[in-house]
Design a protein around this motif. Sequence first.
Motif, PDB file in Angstrom:
ATOM      1  N   GLY A   1       6.634 -11.546  14.725  1.00  0.00           N
ATOM      2  CA  GLY A   1       5.400 -10.854  14.335  1.00  0.00           C
ATOM      3  C   GLY A   1       5.088  -9.776  15.352  1.00  0.00           C
ATOM      4  O   GLY A   1       5.719  -9.701  16.420  1.00  0.00           O
ATOM      5  N   LEU A   2       4.097  -8.970  15.018  1.00  0.00           N
ATOM      6  CA  LEU A   2       3.713  -7.858  15.903  1.00  0.00           C
ATOM      7  C   LEU A   2       3.217  -8.366  17.260  1.00  0.00           C
ATOM      8  O   LEU A   2       2.820  -9.535  17.379  1.00  0.00           O
ATOM      9  N   SER A   3       3.202  -7.500  18.229  1.00  0.00           N
ATOM     10  CA  SER A   3       2.615  -7.833  19.524  1.00  0.00           C
ATOM     11  C   SER A   3       1.137  -8.159  19.286  1.00  0.00           C
ATOM     12  O   SER A   3       0.452  -7.439  18.551  1.00  0.00           O
ATOM     13  N   GLY A   4       0.673  -9.249  19.843  1.00  0.00           N
ATOM     14  CA  GLY A   4      -0.723  -9.637  19.670  1.00  0.00           C
ATOM     15  C   GLY A   4      -0.994 -10.389  18.380  1.00  0.00           C
ATOM     16  O   GLY A   4      -2.139 -10.753  18.089  1.00  0.00           O
ATOM     17  N   SER A   5       0.054 -10.654  17.608  1.00  0.00           N
ATOM     18  CA  SER A   5      -0.162 -11.354  16.326  1.00  0.00           C
ATOM     19  C   SER A   5      -0.512 -12.824  16.573  1.00  0.00           C
ATOM     20  O   SER A   5      -1.150 -13.463  15.740  1.00  0.00           O
ATOM     21  N   GLY A   6      -0.071 -13.361  17.701  1.00  0.00           N
ATOM     22  CA  GLY A   6      -0.396 -14.765  18.022  1.00  0.00           C
ATOM     23  C   GLY A   6       0.822 -15.662  18.202  1.00  0.00           C
ATOM     24  O   GLY A   6       0.695 -16.883  18.262  1.00  0.00           O
ATOM     25  N   LYS A   7       1.995 -15.063  18.322  1.00  0.00           N
ATOM     26  CA  LYS A   7       3.230 -15.860  18.441  1.00  0.00           C
ATOM     27  C   LYS A   7       3.170 -16.814  19.632  1.00  0.00           C
ATOM     28  O   LYS A   7       3.392 -18.015  19.489  1.00  0.00           O
ATOM     29  N   SER A   8       2.893 -16.270  20.811  1.00  0.00           N
ATOM     30  CA  SER A   8       2.902 -17.096  22.033  1.00  0.00           C
ATOM     31  C   SER A   8       1.803 -18.147  21.979  1.00  0.00           C
ATOM     32  O   SER A   8       2.033 -19.303  22.369  1.00  0.00           O
ATOM     33  N   THR A   9       0.638 -17.742  21.528  1.00  0.00           N
ATOM     34  CA  THR A   9      -0.502 -18.664  21.497  1.00  0.00           C
ATOM     35  C   THR A   9      -0.207 -19.853  20.583  1.00  0.00           C
ATOM     36  O   THR A   9      -0.417 -21.012  20.956  1.00  0.00           O
ATOM     37  N   ILE A  10       0.309 -19.555  19.388  1.00  0.00           N
ATOM     38  CA  ILE A  10       0.583 -20.641  18.428  1.00  0.00           C
ATOM     39  C   ILE A  10       1.777 -21.475  18.899  1.00  0.00           C
ATOM     40  O   ILE A  10       1.727 -22.714  18.886  1.00  0.00           O
ATOM     41  N   ALA A  11       2.835 -20.789  19.366  1.00  0.00           N
ATOM     42  CA  ALA A  11       4.032 -21.513  19.829  1.00  0.00           C
ATOM     43  C   ALA A  11       3.662 -22.469  20.973  1.00  0.00           C
ATOM     44  O   ALA A  11       4.136 -23.610  21.034  1.00  0.00           O
TER      45      ALA A  11
ATOM     46  N   GLU B   1      -6.966  -4.570  17.567  1.00  0.00           N
ATOM     47  CA  GLU B   1      -8.332  -4.947  17.955  1.00  0.00           C
ATOM     48  C   GLU B   1      -8.281  -6.002  19.063  1.00  0.00           C
ATOM     49  O   GLU B   1      -8.984  -5.928  20.066  1.00  0.00           O
ATOM     50  N   ARG B   2      -7.376  -6.999  18.883  1.00  0.00           N
ATOM     51  CA  ARG B   2      -7.251  -8.066  19.895  1.00  0.00           C
ATOM     52  C   ARG B   2      -6.685  -7.485  21.190  1.00  0.00           C
ATOM     53  O   ARG B   2      -7.157  -7.789  22.263  1.00  0.00           O
ATOM     54  N   ASP B   3      -5.642  -6.731  21.061  1.00  0.00           N
ATOM     55  CA  ASP B   3      -4.921  -6.083  22.172  1.00  0.00           C
ATOM     56  C   ASP B   3      -4.969  -6.897  23.469  1.00  0.00           C
ATOM     57  O   ASP B   3      -5.459  -6.409  24.503  1.00  0.00           O
ATOM     58  N   PRO B   4      -4.429  -8.165  23.439  1.00  0.00           N
ATOM     59  CA  PRO B   4      -4.622  -9.064  24.584  1.00  0.00           C
ATOM     60  C   PRO B   4      -4.065  -8.542  25.902  1.00  0.00           C
ATOM     61  O   PRO B   4      -4.557  -8.899  26.966  1.00  0.00           O
ATOM     62  N   LYS B   5      -3.058  -7.679  25.833  1.00  0.00           N
ATOM     63  CA  LYS B   5      -2.492  -7.171  27.094  1.00  0.00           C
ATOM     64  C   LYS B   5      -2.776  -5.685  27.294  1.00  0.00           C
ATOM     65  O   LYS B   5      -2.197  -5.056  28.190  1.00  0.00           O
ATOM     66  N   GLY B   6      -3.605  -5.116  26.442  1.00  0.00           N
ATOM     67  CA  GLY B   6      -3.944  -3.693  26.568  1.00  0.00           C
ATOM     68  C   GLY B   6      -2.782  -2.772  26.236  1.00  0.00           C
ATOM     69  O   GLY B   6      -2.798  -1.575  26.579  1.00  0.00           O
TER      70      GLY B   6
ATOM     71  N   GLN C   1      -0.959 -16.649   8.210  1.00  0.00           N
ATOM     72  CA  GLN C   1      -1.834 -15.469   8.240  1.00  0.00           C
ATOM     73  C   GLN C   1      -2.994 -15.790   9.170  1.00  0.00           C
ATOM     74  O   GLN C   1      -3.913 -16.519   8.795  1.00  0.00           O
ATOM     75  N   THR C   2      -2.898 -15.286  10.395  1.00  0.00           N
ATOM     76  CA  THR C   2      -3.841 -15.743  11.431  1.00  0.00           C
ATOM     77  C   THR C   2      -5.266 -15.261  11.208  1.00  0.00           C
ATOM     78  O   THR C   2      -6.192 -15.780  11.821  1.00  0.00           O
ATOM     79  N   GLU C   3      -5.439 -14.300  10.329  1.00  0.00           N
ATOM     80  CA  GLU C   3      -6.793 -13.843  10.025  1.00  0.00           C
ATOM     81  C   GLU C   3      -7.583 -14.943   9.327  1.00  0.00           C
ATOM     82  O   GLU C   3      -8.797 -14.999   9.420  1.00  0.00           O
ATOM     83  N   ASN C   4      -6.827 -15.785   8.585  1.00  0.00           N
ATOM     84  CA  ASN C   4      -7.491 -16.796   7.755  1.00  0.00           C
ATOM     85  C   ASN C   4      -7.558 -18.166   8.399  1.00  0.00           C
ATOM     86  O   ASN C   4      -8.305 -19.019   7.948  1.00  0.00           O
ATOM     87  N   ILE C   5      -6.721 -18.420   9.421  1.00  0.00           N
ATOM     88  CA  ILE C   5      -6.754 -19.770  10.007  1.00  0.00           C
ATOM     89  C   ILE C   5      -6.798 -19.733  11.538  1.00  0.00           C
ATOM     90  O   ILE C   5      -6.339 -18.773  12.164  1.00  0.00           O
ATOM     91  N   SER C   6      -7.317 -20.821  12.085  1.00  0.00           N
ATOM     92  CA  SER C   6      -7.437 -20.920  13.551  1.00  0.00           C
ATOM     93  C   SER C   6      -6.070 -21.223  14.166  1.00  0.00           C
ATOM     94  O   SER C   6      -5.133 -21.600  13.455  1.00  0.00           O
ATOM     95  N   VAL C   7      -5.982 -21.094  15.482  1.00  0.00           N
ATOM     96  CA  VAL C   7      -4.745 -21.421  16.200  1.00  0.00           C
ATOM     97  C   VAL C   7      -4.394 -22.894  15.957  1.00  0.00           C
ATOM     98  O   VAL C   7      -3.228 -23.240  15.712  1.00  0.00           O
ATOM     99  N   ALA C   8      -5.425 -23.742  15.984  1.00  0.00           N
ATOM    100  CA  ALA C   8      -5.186 -25.179  15.779  1.00  0.00           C
ATOM    101  C   ALA C   8      -4.619 -25.446  14.384  1.00  0.00           C
ATOM    102  O   ALA C   8      -3.653 -26.202  14.238  1.00  0.00           O
TER     103      ALA C   8
HETATM  104  P1  ADP Z   1       1.972 -12.346  20.758  1.00  0.00           P
HETATM  105  O1  ADP Z   1       2.686 -13.456  21.469  1.00  0.00           O
HETATM  106  O2  ADP Z   1       2.265 -12.334  19.282  1.00  0.00           O
HETATM  107  O3  ADP Z   1       2.156 -10.999  21.390  1.00  0.00           O
HETATM  108  P2  ADP Z   1      -0.377 -13.517  21.867  1.00  0.00           P
HETATM  109  O4  ADP Z   1      -0.293 -14.950  21.449  1.00  0.00           O
HETATM  110  O5  ADP Z   1       0.033 -13.161  23.263  1.00  0.00           O
HETATM  111  O6  ADP Z   1       0.423 -12.640  20.800  1.00  0.00           O
HETATM  112  O7  ADP Z   1      -1.851 -12.978  21.673  1.00  0.00           O
HETATM  113  C1  ADP Z   1      -2.601 -13.213  20.496  1.00  0.00           C
HETATM  114  C2  ADP Z   1      -4.089 -13.119  20.843  1.00  0.00           C
HETATM  115  O8  ADP Z   1      -4.845 -13.285  19.632  1.00  0.00           O
HETATM  116  C3  ADP Z   1      -4.523 -14.196  21.797  1.00  0.00           C
HETATM  117  O9  ADP Z   1      -5.440 -13.647  22.713  1.00  0.00           O
HETATM  118  C4  ADP Z   1      -5.199 -15.225  20.875  1.00  0.00           C
HETATM  119  O10 ADP Z   1      -6.173 -15.983  21.548  1.00  0.00           O
HETATM  120  C5  ADP Z   1      -5.815 -14.321  19.814  1.00  0.00           C
HETATM  121  N1  ADP Z   1      -6.071 -14.962  18.517  1.00  0.00           N
HETATM  122  C6  ADP Z   1      -7.235 -14.939  17.844  1.00  0.00           C
HETATM  123  N2  ADP Z   1      -7.161 -15.623  16.692  1.00  0.00           N
HETATM  124  C7  ADP Z   1      -5.910 -16.113  16.603  1.00  0.00           C
HETATM  125  C8  ADP Z   1      -5.224 -16.903  15.637  1.00  0.00           C
HETATM  126  N3  ADP Z   1      -5.817 -17.350  14.525  1.00  0.00           N
HETATM  127  N4  ADP Z   1      -3.920 -17.191  15.853  1.00  0.00           N
HETATM  128  C9  ADP Z   1      -3.313 -16.746  16.976  1.00  0.00           C
HETATM  129  N5  ADP Z   1      -3.891 -15.997  17.933  1.00  0.00           N
HETATM  130  C10 ADP Z   1      -5.207 -15.678  17.769  1.00  0.00           C
END
Ligand code: ADP
Length: 203
Positions: free
Chosen positions: A36-46, A142-147, A178-185
């Motif tokens: 997925g795109l940068s900031g999509s949530g791959k690392s956070t979910i993994a 919008e999230r741009d976690p790393k700028g 689709q992370t827009e619709n569901i939480s990380v959990a």
């Molecule tokens: P990636 O690894 O894809 O570059 P990161 O996991 O580093 O993305 O960053 C995703 C950011 O989006 C995190 O700051 C995370 O907390 C936030 N976020 C908000 N909502 C969600 C969601 N539903 N699923 C995953 N990440 C989310």
Amino acid sequence: MLNEKDENILWHTHHVSKDERAKIKGQKPCILWFTGLSGSGKSTIANMVESKLHNLNKHTYLLDGDNIRLGLNQGLSFSDADRVENIRRIGEVSKLFVDAGMIVLTAFISPFEEDRNRIREMMQEGEFIEVYVDTPLEVCEERDPKGLYKKARKGEIAEFTGVSSPYEKPQRTEIHIQTENISVASASEKVLEYLEKKGYLRC
Ligand code: ADP
């Protein structure tokens, strides 16, 4: 590509097999390939999936984009050719981990369908599980976690996926989030449910 010297190198089959290594871990080894795109949530979910698996006494390893680029793939750029090599090496390392009986999680943008499919083809049936972390570009930006998007828009980062380099959406993904619709959990739970349902958490 094989050269003359490589023809004399053959895969050595060891006494302990992949199945035996997996069996004592009580699991079926596989790669959970997050794309997925940068900031999509791959690392956070993994990360959360790995914690949940660990709590179930499963043997895992998480290969994360930046960490690999700081070590094994240090020196590779973000050009198309180096992106291909980046993913190829990660695929080979993941395959070794699967051979070791592990559940491997990888979090790489891996923007090209052909590269992802090449890894799928390197693995045995069912060992490659593609997890598409599908988050619209606007949301990632919008999230741009790393700028990084901010920098890419200012032209400070060349060949940035989604901005100045393409992302090819997966065509045959096993898990679509689709992370827009569901939480990380909930997203992590969805991955766990897939593994449970398909029998990866027992042997
Ligand atoms: P990636 O690894 O894809 O570059 P990161 O996991 O580093 O993305 O960053 C995703 C950011 O989006 C995190 O700051 C995370 O907390 C936030 N976020 C908000 N909502 C969600 C969601 N539903 N699923 C995953 N990440 C989310």
